[in-house]
Write an enzyme that holds these catalytic residues in place. Structure first.
Site, short mmCIF file in Angstrom:
data_model
loop_
_atom_site.label_atom_id
_atom_site.label_comp_id
_atom_site.label_asym_id
_atom_site.label_seq_id
_atom_site.Cartn_x
_atom_site.Cartn_y
_atom_site.Cartn_z
CB SER A 15 67.28 11.47 37.50
OG SER A 15 67.69 12.72 37.09
CB ILE A 20 65.36 3.27 31.03
CG1 ILE A 20 66.64 4.09 30.96
CG2 ILE A 20 65.66 1.77 31.03
CD1 ILE A 20 67.47 3.90 29.71
CG ASP A 149 58.24 20.02 37.25
OD1 ASP A 149 58.36 19.92 38.48
OD2 ASP A 149 58.93 19.38 36.44
CD GLU A 151 60.14 24.42 33.15
OE1 GLU A 151 60.61 25.36 32.53
OE2 GLU A 151 60.72 23.31 33.32
CB CYS A 382 83.09 15.34 16.02
SG CYS A 382 82.33 16.69 15.10
CG LEU A 383 87.28 19.17 19.26
CD1 LEU A 383 87.61 20.29 18.28
CD2 LEU A 383 86.89 19.76 20.61
CG HIS A 508 79.07 12.93 16.32
ND1 HIS A 508 79.54 13.21 17.58
CD2 HIS A 508 79.16 14.10 15.63
CE1 HIS A 508 79.88 14.48 17.66
NE2 HIS A 508 79.66 15.04 16.49
CD GLU A 510 79.26 9.84 18.85
OE1 GLU A 510 79.96 9.34 17.94
OE2 GLU A 510 79.34 11.04 19.20
N1 GLN Z 1 83.72 22.16 17.45
C1 GLN Z 1 83.89 21.39 16.27
C2 GLN Z 1 83.09 21.93 15.09
O1 GLN Z 1 82.14 22.65 15.28
C3 GLN Z 1 83.55 19.92 16.53
C4 GLN Z 1 82.14 19.68 16.93
C5 GLN Z 1 81.91 18.33 17.56
O2 GLN Z 1 82.83 17.70 18.07
N2 GLN Z 1 80.68 17.89 17.59
O3 GLN Z 1 83.39 21.63 13.98
#
Ligand code: GLN
Length: 542
Positions: A15, A20, A149, A151, A382-383, A508, A510
């Protein structure tokens, strides 16, 4: 020119911000006109982080070509404005999978398959893959984990071999930590010395050392480190805690990191990088004083890396709108009808976060009902978008018990349901609808206005979708499906036109917001939040 390979390793603790530092160096080289890409090698056995709980490694980032990737790739894209791909993130699991596949095919027939040379050769092949495309002057490779590490040993061995093979076309930057002992009032370089020794034991002599520190290091200390570690004094650079990660490229440039890299790889180090666009953003970010308060309703609020791309996208958007982002994380599991007013009252805008599963879902419905009834700028991702649809079905359209079949198989109103192509899939890894897809927006929608276009492309990561059988009921009841996939017809964006700004996206946005190109939908959301704040102030002052 021949591709130059830069390896970034880390020592002492994790970390420290290798991602960055790698991104900052890439920014500087890009601003000098070089073509750069960054890749991350993660030493864990998972094939990719897609199946990892965000508590383990933070957010799962998604590339345009549909790879579930480490969140550092998000930093790479935000800093460089260049898209990454599946080739930019490789794990031990992927390396082993590919070696084992070759073994089963008979490619190594007769040979004993071993870590050296087979695993290390596969790592080397992956390191050079992007360089071999001829598209990059520099390939920066970040090695995850910390030197020492178990790994990461095969990765270091591959780096050792590559440095030998590539000569001047390769160099190693080692990032370490210099702790400050409060009681002794002293900075300590011993851990750095040990960590460099460990790297040397693996056969790698670092060319550049970057020392992370919370207190400024005196130059005598940097000279001492240089002497102990066989590194030239000008190649010992300090990385002090910065008020924002976006300042790190400037801090690195001030100490000549880009120059040293160019000199050591035999390139002309004259001239200066053109950082005008970057500085423009940074100036806005650092001079904005008026706050804009955004509430983020989600279940991973204890770990803010879980929503990294969202918080960065909001920060880009706020800066370009000359506002200082105040992001308030609101735990969806703890949000109830009783305290929602108190928790959301002060917000200028609310984001309902993405996620999976039942936990915290009821809090999202409570938040959405409150936001809708109080007409607050609201952005479901999304969700979050799926919850918007469900809440609307339950409380506006009278569909009692409406749900997503992800949460309730037996719901009488499956307004969100599994996508047809998902129904036969049982494996969890890499099987969602992933990556960038086209979307067509209704010309009169708020979303189209935000993008300034009706044709967009955004990235997805989900299994469930809006159930088109209910479309007419939603449209008649005031929630419009304003974005669709042109090929499949899947609903990608919903909005409620009567509201100030009430938009949900199945994708998404973002994942596609960078410092130089903030995502238009986040900018529009922040603008709506600012307008709402002004309205409230005006009423208050009346
Ligand atoms: N769980 C929801 C789906 O699979 C939304 C997924 C999410 O928010 N990335 O459709």
């Amino acid at each position: 020119m021949e591709t130059k390979y830069i390896f970034v390793t880390g020592g002492v603790v994790s970390s420290l911000g290798k991602g960055i530092i790698s991104s900052s160096l890439a920014r500087l080289l890009l601003s000098r006109g070089y073509r750069v890409t960054i890749q991350k090698f993660d030493p864990y056995i998972n094939i990719d982080p897609g199946t990892l709980n965000p508590y383990e490694h933070g957010e799962c980032y998604v590339t345009a070509d549909g790879h579930e990737a480490d969140l550092d790739l998000g930093h790479y894209e935000r800093f460089t404005n260049i898209q990454t791909s599946r080739a930019n993130n490789v794990t031990t699991g992927r390396i082993y999978q590919s070696v084992i596949d070759k073994e089963r095919r008979g490619d190594y027939l007769g040979k004993t398959v071993q870590i050296i040379p087979h695993i290390t050769d596969e790592i080397k092949r992956c390191v050079k893959k992007l360089g071999n495309t001829g598209k990059y002057d520099f390939v920066i490779t970040e090695i995850g984990g910390t030197v020492g590490d178990i790994e990461s040993t095969p990765f270091l061995e591959a780096v050792r071999q590559l440095r030998w093979e590539l000569g001047k076309n390769a160099l190693c930057i080692h990032l370490t930590y210099v702790p400050y002992l409060k009681a002794a009032k002293e900075l300590k370089t011993k851990p750095t010395q040990h960590s460099v020794k460990m790297l040397q034991q693996a056969g790698i002599q670092p060319d550049i050392l970057i020392l992370r520190t919370e207190k400024e290091l005196p130059s005598s200390m940097c000279r001492k480190v240089a002497q102990f570690c066989n590194v030239s004094p000008d190649a010992v650079i300090q990385s002090l805690d910065a008020p924002t990660i976006y300042e790190v490229p400037l801090m690195m440039h001030a100490q000549g990191l880009d120059k040293i890299v160019l000199e050591k790889t035999g390139l002309n180090a004259d001239g200066e990088p053109d950082l005008s666009g970057w500085n423009h953003f940074l100036h806005k970010l650092e001079t904005a004083t008026e706050e804009i308060r955004i509430g983020l309703v989600g279940k991973y609020v204890e770990l803010q890396d879980a929503y990294k791309s969202i918080s960065e996208s909001l920060s880009h958007a706020a800066a370009y709108c000359d506002k200082k982002l105040r992001l308030i994380y609101i735990h969806s599991e703890k949000l109830t009808e009783e305290d929602v007013d108190e928790k959301l009252r002060e917000m200028d805008g609310v984001i309902i976060a993405p996620g999976f599963g039942q936990r915290g879902i009821e809090g999202k419905f409570v938040a959405l009902k409150w936001c809708r009834e109080h007409d607050i700028p609201t952005f479901g991702i999304c969700l979050g978008m799926q919850c918007m649809v469900i809440e609307y079905a339950r409380n506006v359209l009278g569909m009692e018990g409406a749900n997503s079949t992800e949460m309730d198989h037996a719901t009488p109103y499956n307004v969100i349901d599994l996508m047809e192509e998902q129904k036969s899939i049982s494996n969890l890894g890499g099987t969602m609808r992933l990556g960038a897809y086209e979307c067509e927006l209704a010309p009169d929608s708020l979303a189209a206005k935000a993008y300034g276009s009706t044709k967009i492309r955004e990235r997805h990561r989900h299994r469930f979708e809006f159930n088109d059988n209910f479309r007419d009921r939603f449209e008649e009841g005031g929630m419009r499906c304003v974005g669709r996939n042109p090929e499949t017809g899947l609903v990608e964006v919903v909005e409620v036109p009567g509201k100030r700004w009430f938009i949900g996206t199945q994708y998404h946005p973002e994942y596609q917001s960078t410092v130089l190109h903030p995502n238009p939908l986040f900018v529009a959301f922040i603008k709506a939040a600012i307008a709402y704040e002004h309205e409230r102030l005006a009423i208050h002052n009346d």
